[in-house]
Design a protein around this motif. Structure first.
Motif, PDB file in Angstrom:
ATOM      1  N   ALA A   6     -15.320  -5.507  -7.091  1.00 48.94           N
ATOM      2  CA  ALA A   6     -15.839  -4.195  -6.052  1.00 48.94           C
ATOM      3  C   ALA A   6     -14.579  -3.851  -5.386  1.00 48.94           C
ATOM      4  O   ALA A   6     -14.515  -2.667  -4.765  1.00 48.94           O
ATOM      5  N   ALA A   7     -13.432  -4.534  -5.466  1.00 52.14           N
ATOM      6  CA  ALA A   7     -12.294  -4.185  -4.774  1.00 52.14           C
ATOM      7  C   ALA A   7     -11.321  -3.529  -5.910  1.00 52.14           C
ATOM      8  O   ALA A   7     -10.350  -3.007  -5.397  1.00 52.14           O
ATOM      9  N   GLY A   8     -11.796  -3.414  -6.831  1.00 49.26           N
ATOM     10  CA  GLY A   8     -11.129  -2.510  -7.871  1.00 49.26           C
ATOM     11  C   GLY A   8     -10.073  -3.309  -8.783  1.00 49.26           C
ATOM     12  O   GLY A   8      -9.289  -2.942  -9.790  1.00 49.26           O
ATOM     13  N   THR A   9      -9.923  -4.575  -8.623  1.00 45.35           N
ATOM     14  CA  THR A   9      -9.037  -5.390  -9.316  1.00 45.35           C
ATOM     15  C   THR A   9      -9.398  -5.730 -10.823  1.00 45.35           C
ATOM     16  O   THR A   9      -8.464  -5.816 -11.554  1.00 45.35           O
ATOM     17  N   ALA A  10     -10.768  -5.806 -11.085  1.00 42.96           N
ATOM     18  CA  ALA A  10     -11.209  -5.973 -12.370  1.00 42.96           C
ATOM     19  C   ALA A  10     -11.103  -4.852 -13.078  1.00 42.96           C
ATOM     20  O   ALA A  10     -10.793  -5.002 -14.463  1.00 42.96           O
ATOM     21  N   ALA A  11     -10.960  -3.723 -12.780  1.00 47.01           N
ATOM     22  CA  ALA A  11     -10.976  -2.467 -13.433  1.00 47.01           C
ATOM     23  C   ALA A  11      -9.314  -2.269 -13.506  1.00 47.01           C
ATOM     24  O   ALA A  11      -8.931  -1.305 -14.337  1.00 47.01           O
ATOM     25  N   VAL A  54      -7.369  -1.260 -11.389  1.00 50.07           N
ATOM     26  CA  VAL A  54      -7.042  -0.012 -10.338  1.00 50.07           C
ATOM     27  C   VAL A  54      -6.233  -0.736  -8.937  1.00 50.07           C
ATOM     28  O   VAL A  54      -7.097  -1.662  -8.406  1.00 50.07           O
ATOM     29  N   GLU A  55      -5.159  -0.559  -8.562  1.00 45.53           N
ATOM     30  CA  GLU A  55      -4.433  -0.784  -7.110  1.00 45.53           C
ATOM     31  C   GLU A  55      -5.146  -0.245  -6.233  1.00 45.53           C
ATOM     32  O   GLU A  55      -5.247   0.957  -6.380  1.00 45.53           O
ATOM     33  N   VAL A  56      -5.650  -0.938  -5.401  1.00 44.82           N
ATOM     34  CA  VAL A  56      -6.462  -0.542  -4.122  1.00 44.82           C
ATOM     35  C   VAL A  56      -5.230  -0.309  -2.852  1.00 44.82           C
ATOM     36  O   VAL A  56      -4.293  -1.142  -2.815  1.00 44.82           O
ATOM     37  N   ALA A  57      -5.747   0.679  -2.161  1.00 46.55           N
ATOM     38  CA  ALA A  57      -4.734   1.029  -0.777  1.00 46.55           C
ATOM     39  C   ALA A  57      -5.049  -0.131   0.254  1.00 46.55           C
ATOM     40  O   ALA A  57      -6.331  -0.846   0.010  1.00 46.55           O
ATOM     41  N   ASP A  58      -4.147  -0.675   1.181  1.00 49.61           N
ATOM     42  CA  ASP A  58      -4.263  -1.497   2.329  1.00 49.61           C
ATOM     43  C   ASP A  58      -4.674  -0.588   3.310  1.00 49.61           C
ATOM     44  O   ASP A  58      -4.383   0.421   3.589  1.00 49.61           O
ATOM     45  N   CYS A  59      -5.624  -1.063   4.147  1.00 46.22           N
ATOM     46  CA  CYS A  59      -6.022  -0.713   5.586  1.00 46.22           C
ATOM     47  C   CYS A  59      -4.749  -0.272   6.452  1.00 46.22           C
ATOM     48  O   CYS A  59      -3.856  -1.397   6.662  1.00 46.22           O
ATOM     49  N   VAL A  60      -4.866   0.865   6.903  1.00 49.24           N
ATOM     50  CA  VAL A  60      -3.480   0.889   7.806  1.00 49.24           C
ATOM     51  C   VAL A  60      -3.553   0.413   9.144  1.00 49.24           C
ATOM     52  O   VAL A  60      -2.499   0.129   9.895  1.00 49.24           O
ATOM     53  N   HIS A  61      -4.836  -0.295   9.652  1.00 47.91           N
ATOM     54  CA  HIS A  61      -4.993  -0.983  10.882  1.00 47.91           C
ATOM     55  C   HIS A  61      -4.878  -2.448  10.581  1.00 47.91           C
ATOM     56  O   HIS A  61      -4.118  -3.185  11.378  1.00 47.91           O
ATOM     57  N   GLY A  96      -4.805  -4.420   7.332  1.00 45.05           N
ATOM     58  CA  GLY A  96      -3.860  -4.669   6.054  1.00 45.05           C
ATOM     59  C   GLY A  96      -5.039  -5.208   5.029  1.00 45.05           C
ATOM     60  O   GLY A  96      -4.630  -5.532   3.913  1.00 45.05           O
ATOM     61  N   GLU A  97      -6.236  -5.226   5.354  1.00 42.61           N
ATOM     62  CA  GLU A  97      -7.356  -5.807   4.169  1.00 42.61           C
ATOM     63  C   GLU A  97      -7.318  -4.627   3.137  1.00 42.61           C
ATOM     64  O   GLU A  97      -6.831  -3.308   3.494  1.00 42.61           O
ATOM     65  N   PRO A  98      -7.840  -5.010   1.991  1.00 43.08           N
ATOM     66  CA  PRO A  98      -7.986  -4.020   0.915  1.00 43.08           C
ATOM     67  C   PRO A  98      -8.955  -2.971   1.235  1.00 43.08           C
ATOM     68  O   PRO A  98     -10.013  -3.254   1.847  1.00 43.08           O
ATOM     69  N   THR A  99      -8.859  -1.726   0.896  1.00 44.81           N
ATOM     70  CA  THR A  99      -9.949  -0.651   1.211  1.00 44.81           C
ATOM     71  C   THR A  99     -10.641  -0.505  -0.115  1.00 44.81           C
ATOM     72  O   THR A  99     -10.617  -1.060  -1.235  1.00 44.81           O
ATOM     73  N   GLU A 100     -11.501   0.511  -0.094  1.00 43.99           N
ATOM     74  CA  GLU A 100     -12.329   0.947  -1.236  1.00 43.99           C
ATOM     75  C   GLU A 100     -11.538   1.815  -1.855  1.00 43.99           C
ATOM     76  O   GLU A 100     -12.396   2.593  -2.849  1.00 43.99           O
ATOM     77  N   TYR A 101     -10.529   2.367  -1.463  1.00 48.22           N
ATOM     78  CA  TYR A 101      -9.594   3.543  -2.027  1.00 48.22           C
ATOM     79  C   TYR A 101      -8.428   3.342  -3.063  1.00 48.22           C
ATOM     80  O   TYR A 101      -7.949   2.244  -2.936  1.00 48.22           O
ATOM     81  N   PRO A 102      -8.232   4.165  -4.058  1.00 47.85           N
ATOM     82  CA  PRO A 102      -7.229   3.703  -4.756  1.00 47.85           C
ATOM     83  C   PRO A 102      -5.778   3.730  -4.126  1.00 47.85           C
ATOM     84  O   PRO A 102      -5.752   4.694  -3.029  1.00 47.85           O
ATOM     85  N   ALA A 103      -4.814   3.069  -4.578  1.00 51.11           N
ATOM     86  CA  ALA A 103      -3.549   3.232  -4.029  1.00 51.11           C
ATOM     87  C   ALA A 103      -3.054   4.609  -4.001  1.00 51.11           C
ATOM     88  O   ALA A 103      -2.093   5.075  -3.037  1.00 51.11           O
ATOM     89  N   THR A 104      -3.394   5.526  -4.746  1.00 53.88           N
ATOM     90  CA  THR A 104      -2.568   6.765  -4.692  1.00 53.88           C
ATOM     91  C   THR A 104      -3.315   7.743  -3.969  1.00 53.88           C
ATOM     92  O   THR A 104      -3.080   8.943  -3.729  1.00 53.88           O
ATOM     93  N   THR A 105      -4.422   7.278  -3.094  1.00 52.28           N
ATOM     94  CA  THR A 105      -5.171   8.196  -1.966  1.00 52.28           C
ATOM     95  C   THR A 105      -4.244   8.564  -0.950  1.00 52.28           C
ATOM     96  O   THR A 105      -3.395   7.714  -0.224  1.00 52.28           O
ATOM     97  N   ARG A 106      -4.042   9.956  -0.657  1.00 48.76           N
ATOM     98  CA  ARG A 106      -3.205  10.322   0.432  1.00 48.76           C
ATOM     99  C   ARG A 106      -3.926  10.297   1.859  1.00 48.76           C
ATOM    100  O   ARG A 106      -4.895  10.244   1.842  1.00 48.76           O
TER     101      ARG A 106
END
Length: 64
Positions: A18-23, A25-32, A34-44
């Motif tokens: 669900a966090a994208g690690t099995a696929a 895909v590197e996920v972005a960290d929450c800016v507040h 620091g937890e993993p988000t549902e968005y890829p790290a390439t999200t602007r």
């Protein structure tokens, strides 16, 4: 297969697929928090985890 665990606020968060690690895909960290988000790290822009997104929506909601 995804599992869940509790973060420091006691909220269950998804870990694994669900966090994208099995696929692979590197996920972005929450800016507040620091937890993993549902968005890829390439999200602007600002990326928030589901908990912080909900809290932000509560803060900005119309109160009247």
């Amino acid at each position: 297969m995804s599992t869940s665990t509790e973060n420091e606020t006691g909220v269950a968060v998804a870990v694994g697929a669900a966090a994208g690690t099995a696929a692979g895909v590197e996920v972005a960290d929450c800016v507040h928090c620091g937890e993993p988000t549902e968005y890829p790290a390439t999200t602007r822009g600002v990326t928030l985890c589901p908990v912080c997104e909900w809290q932000e929506a509560q803060r900005t909601a119309c109160s009247g």
